[in-house]
Scaffold this active site. Structure first.
Site, PDB file in Angstrom:
ATOM      1  N   ARG A  38       0.116  -2.966 -12.827  1.00  0.00           N
ATOM      2  CA  ARG A  38      -0.828  -4.015 -13.198  1.00  0.00           C
ATOM      3  C   ARG A  38      -0.193  -4.988 -14.192  1.00  0.00           C
ATOM      4  O   ARG A  38       0.717  -4.644 -14.918  1.00  0.00           O
ATOM      5  CB  ARG A  38      -2.087  -3.407 -13.829  1.00  0.00           C
ATOM      6  CG  ARG A  38      -2.966  -2.632 -12.873  1.00  0.00           C
ATOM      7  CD  ARG A  38      -4.247  -2.162 -13.547  1.00  0.00           C
ATOM      8  NE  ARG A  38      -3.979  -1.272 -14.677  1.00  0.00           N
ATOM      9  CZ  ARG A  38      -4.073  -1.622 -15.951  1.00  0.00           C
ATOM     10  NH1 ARG A  38      -4.416  -2.857 -16.283  1.00  0.00           N
ATOM     11  NH2 ARG A  38      -3.810  -0.755 -16.921  1.00  0.00           N
ATOM     12  N   LYS A  59      -8.829  -2.550  -9.047  1.00  0.00           N
ATOM     13  CA  LYS A  59      -9.201  -2.584 -10.449  1.00  0.00           C
ATOM     14  C   LYS A  59     -10.065  -3.799 -10.792  1.00  0.00           C
ATOM     15  O   LYS A  59     -10.904  -3.735 -11.701  1.00  0.00           O
ATOM     16  CB  LYS A  59      -7.949  -2.565 -11.324  1.00  0.00           C
ATOM     17  CG  LYS A  59      -7.229  -1.213 -11.340  1.00  0.00           C
ATOM     18  CD  LYS A  59      -8.129  -0.095 -11.826  1.00  0.00           C
ATOM     19  CE  LYS A  59      -7.372   1.214 -11.983  1.00  0.00           C
ATOM     20  NZ  LYS A  59      -8.294   2.335 -12.340  1.00  0.00           N
ATOM     21  N   HIS A  91     -14.360   5.190 -15.961  1.00  0.00           N
ATOM     22  CA  HIS A  91     -13.001   5.338 -15.450  1.00  0.00           C
ATOM     23  C   HIS A  91     -12.694   6.827 -15.471  1.00  0.00           C
ATOM     24  O   HIS A  91     -12.156   7.355 -16.454  1.00  0.00           O
ATOM     25  CB  HIS A  91     -12.019   4.564 -16.325  1.00  0.00           C
ATOM     26  CG  HIS A  91     -10.610   4.592 -15.828  1.00  0.00           C
ATOM     27  ND1 HIS A  91      -9.527   4.523 -16.662  1.00  0.00           N
ATOM     28  CD2 HIS A  91     -10.097   4.676 -14.581  1.00  0.00           C
ATOM     29  CE1 HIS A  91      -8.410   4.575 -15.956  1.00  0.00           C
ATOM     30  NE2 HIS A  91      -8.742   4.667 -14.685  1.00  0.00           N
ATOM     31  N   SER A 112      -4.221   6.026 -16.449  1.00  0.00           N
ATOM     32  CA  SER A 112      -3.250   6.376 -15.412  1.00  0.00           C
ATOM     33  C   SER A 112      -2.183   7.303 -15.967  1.00  0.00           C
ATOM     34  O   SER A 112      -1.647   7.074 -17.046  1.00  0.00           O
ATOM     35  CB  SER A 112      -2.588   5.107 -14.873  1.00  0.00           C
ATOM     36  OG  SER A 112      -3.531   4.294 -14.220  1.00  0.00           O
ATOM     37  N   LYS A 143      -6.005  12.634 -13.998  1.00  0.00           N
ATOM     38  CA  LYS A 143      -7.332  12.567 -13.370  1.00  0.00           C
ATOM     39  C   LYS A 143      -7.279  12.979 -11.905  1.00  0.00           C
ATOM     40  O   LYS A 143      -8.040  13.831 -11.453  1.00  0.00           O
ATOM     41  CB  LYS A 143      -7.901  11.145 -13.452  1.00  0.00           C
ATOM     42  CG  LYS A 143      -8.262  10.666 -14.826  1.00  0.00           C
ATOM     43  CD  LYS A 143      -9.113   9.412 -14.787  1.00  0.00           C
ATOM     44  CE  LYS A 143      -8.701   8.384 -13.756  1.00  0.00           C
ATOM     45  NZ  LYS A 143      -7.324   7.886 -13.945  1.00  0.00           N
ATOM     46  N   THR A 144      -6.387  12.348 -11.156  1.00  0.00           N
ATOM     47  CA  THR A 144      -6.301  12.617  -9.724  1.00  0.00           C
ATOM     48  C   THR A 144      -5.849  14.049  -9.462  1.00  0.00           C
ATOM     49  O   THR A 144      -6.420  14.761  -8.634  1.00  0.00           O
ATOM     50  CB  THR A 144      -5.337  11.622  -9.053  1.00  0.00           C
ATOM     51  OG1 THR A 144      -5.815  10.298  -9.258  1.00  0.00           O
ATOM     52  CG2 THR A 144      -5.225  11.896  -7.565  1.00  0.00           C
ATOM     53  N   ASP A 195     -11.214   8.174  -9.400  1.00  0.00           N
ATOM     54  CA  ASP A 195     -10.870   7.143 -10.379  1.00  0.00           C
ATOM     55  C   ASP A 195     -12.056   6.388 -10.973  1.00  0.00           C
ATOM     56  O   ASP A 195     -12.068   6.120 -12.164  1.00  0.00           O
ATOM     57  CB  ASP A 195      -9.911   6.133  -9.743  1.00  0.00           C
ATOM     58  CG  ASP A 195      -9.188   5.277 -10.778  1.00  0.00           C
ATOM     59  OD1 ASP A 195      -8.764   5.818 -11.806  1.00  0.00           O
ATOM     60  OD2 ASP A 195      -9.065   4.063 -10.553  1.00  0.00           O
ATOM     61  N   ARG A 237       2.946   5.271  -5.712  1.00  0.00           N
ATOM     62  CA  ARG A 237       1.548   5.557  -5.392  1.00  0.00           C
ATOM     63  C   ARG A 237       1.351   5.859  -3.910  1.00  0.00           C
ATOM     64  O   ARG A 237       2.130   5.420  -3.049  1.00  0.00           O
ATOM     65  CB  ARG A 237       0.678   4.355  -5.738  1.00  0.00           C
ATOM     66  CG  ARG A 237       0.644   3.991  -7.217  1.00  0.00           C
ATOM     67  CD  ARG A 237      -0.412   4.762  -7.950  1.00  0.00           C
ATOM     68  NE  ARG A 237      -0.510   4.384  -9.359  1.00  0.00           N
ATOM     69  CZ  ARG A 237      -1.506   4.766 -10.145  1.00  0.00           C
ATOM     70  NH1 ARG A 237      -2.483   5.508  -9.667  1.00  0.00           N
ATOM     71  NH2 ARG A 237      -1.524   4.414 -11.415  1.00  0.00           N
TER      72      ARG A 237
END
Length: 529
Positions: A56, A198, A217, A235, A239-240, A254, A319
């Site tokens: 990003r 996003k 988030h 990130s 989390k994932t 997410d 990713r």
């Protein structure tokens, strides 16, 4: 220019161009390969590279200052304002650019799995692979829903339409502009597809609090008994990985909302980091990388199609984008009840926070507002090693409103539903970054599982003298000395100094939240022993 005019101008271009509306995945794959945008990996995944932008670009993101946003947005470095006239100029520039394209790709779908709160969206792309990306990551409509689909927000992705900062008022050639008046997101000058998802997250975060919904988030999963767990974190904090639990069903990885109905996913897919990915370590993600998945900036052998997940030659921020149904047992529709357990994930680069601690409501509010973590390499342009940061509400780059709006919503819902909250450090242990080592995933999984299953209520806790956190003394599958970070450091005095240093940063950062209650402020760590 009104919302209707902006939409009409775009529709006129679409009506006079060859547009591929809502193509199936096989057709999008065929187009992407035929057009030279991508190659297929040996598992059938579509492999793409995004050039100089592999993460990003937060300094290139703006919100248009208008009658809707003027008095609601928390203006500042994160939510930078953009003049209406400058947006109009760039918007028209993008439209003129679209007129030069012989083919365009359009996806119509939704953000939000709860039909009461979902947002109908349209995404216009110049690349087939980016259209496949949004097809997999947003919620795909049924044929009946598609017939009645009326987009309330439109994303225009024009990676090759670059800005001229001197003329257009941007910070660089890249721009991510959100106009709530025109209901348009305009993205140009970057090929990184994550900007699209996003941006819509930011839109939902602006719209939903006014309807009593807490946008988050976080990832979410659900157990066989219907118990819901949330995982907050930026990130790279896990989390994932932690939500893709073979013993639980995935709601989403997410972006979620928490309404009076319960928790619901904003998306229809997952956008998982793949650096150092292995079949043994993360089998759910590994097995999801197949035909239909988009591999972004993963090094793939041109001859064999084999992916090298250990390589960071292009970026650390490699990713994989795939639909939720690629994860066995994912919940459809992706909704659940009110969360029983909430986990705040942080990658502490100082190595001084405990690997797991139970929080009081006041501590939960304090650490939520603080949003402490470390930006990990590759998640943003220019980040090459962990950088300590405080990202308010574990998602500051995507939260347009005042932080206290989200914090008050969270506190209200925690109290209403008696949710247990834990702080989990997936960062360093035995020393800071460069000296210590990253916390073992197996340990983190064991601790999180114990929290979700309620087993931590059976053990003794001790209070950390600096952070005031309640630390369990025993967790099955985790060496006891690992639970207290001070015990993992050879030099205890060095630990104390580092911990006090981090505590001081917490206190200094929290000074900006002057309006919060004394009870929340009292949850601050001590800055002296």
């Amino acid at each position: 220019m009104t919302t209707k005019t902006a939409t009409t101008d775009l529709q006129t271009i679409l009506d006079n161009t060859t547009v591929h509306y809502n193509l199936s995945v096989p057709m999008l794959v065929e187009e992407a390969v035929k057009r030279g945008e991508a190659i297929l990996s040996n598992t059938g995944a579509l492999s793409v590279t995004t050039g100089k932008y592999t993460g990003r670009s937060p300094k290139d993101k703006f919100i248009v200052r208008d009658a809707i946003t003027e008095n609601q947005v928390a203006w500042g470095p994160v939510n930078a304002p953009f003049e209406q006239a400058k947006f109009d100029r760039l918007y028209n520039k993008a439209l003129e650019y679209l007129k030069t394209k012989q083919e365009l790709f359009v996806f119509d779908g939704f953000a939000g799995a709860d039909v009461e709160y979902r947002l109908p969206i349209r995404v216009v792309n110049e690349y087939a692979w980016q259209n496949q990306f949004v097809h997999q990551l947003f919620i795909r409509p049924t044929e009946a829903e598609l017939k009645d689909h009326l987009p309330q927000f439109t994303v225009i992705g024009v990676p090759n339409c670059v800005a001229d900062p001197a003329v257009d008022g941007t910070n660089s050639e890249t721009y991510i502009l959100i106009s709530f008046e025109k209901r348009v997101v305009l993205i140009g000058g970057t090929h990184y597809a994550g900007e699209m998802k996003k941006s819509i997250f930011s839109v939902m975060n602006f719209l939903l609090p006014g309807r009593g919904v807490m946008p988050m988030h976080c990832s979410a999963n659900i157990g066989q008994a219907g118990d819901v767990a949330l995982f907050f974190g930026l990130s790279g904090t896990g989390k994932t990985t932690l939500s893709a639990d073979p013993n639980r069903q995935l709601i989403g990885d997410d972006e979620h909302g928490w309404s009076d109905n319960g928790v619901f996913n904003f998306e229809g897919g997952c956008y998982a980091k793949t650096i150092k990915l292995s079949a043994a370590g993360e089998p759910e993600i590994w097995n999801a990388i197949r035909f239909g998945t988009v591999l972004e900036n993963v090094v793939v052998d041109q001859e064999t199609g084999a992916a090298d997940y250990d390589s960071a030659a292009l970026t650390e921020n490699t990713r994989a984008a795939y639909p939720l149904d690629f994860i066995p047992g994912a919940v459809f529709p992706s909704v659940g009840g009110h969360p029983n357990v909430i986990v705040f994930l942080t990658a502490d680069a100082t190595g001084t926070l405990p690997p797991i601690a139970q929080l009081t409501k006041e501590q939960a509010m304090y650490y939520f507002l603080s949003g402490y973590t470390s930006k990990l390499a590759g998640t943003e342009r220019g980040v090459t090693e962990p950088e300590a940061t405080f990202s308010t509400c574990f998602g500051a780059p995507f939260l347009p409103l005042q932080p206290t709006v989200y914090a008050e919503l969270l506190g209200k819902k925690i109290e209403e539903h008696n949710s247990k909250v834990y702080l989990v450090n997936t960062g360093w242990t035995g020393g800071a970054y460069g000296t210590g080592s990253r916390m073992k995933l197996s340990y983190t999984r064991a601790m999180v599982t114990a929290a979700i299953e309620g087993r931590l209520g059976e053990v003794e806790f001790v209070t950390d003298p600096i952070f005031g956190l309640s630390i369990p003394t025993a967790v099955k599958g985790v060496p006891a000395h690992v639970l207290n970070p001070r015990n993992t450091w050879e030099d205890k005095a060095a630990y104390d100094q580092a911990a006090l240093g981090l505590a001081g940063r917490f206190v200094k950062n929290f000074e900006k939240f002057g309006s919060v209650s004394e009870a929340i402020k009292s949850a601050a760590p001590r800055t002296a022993l």
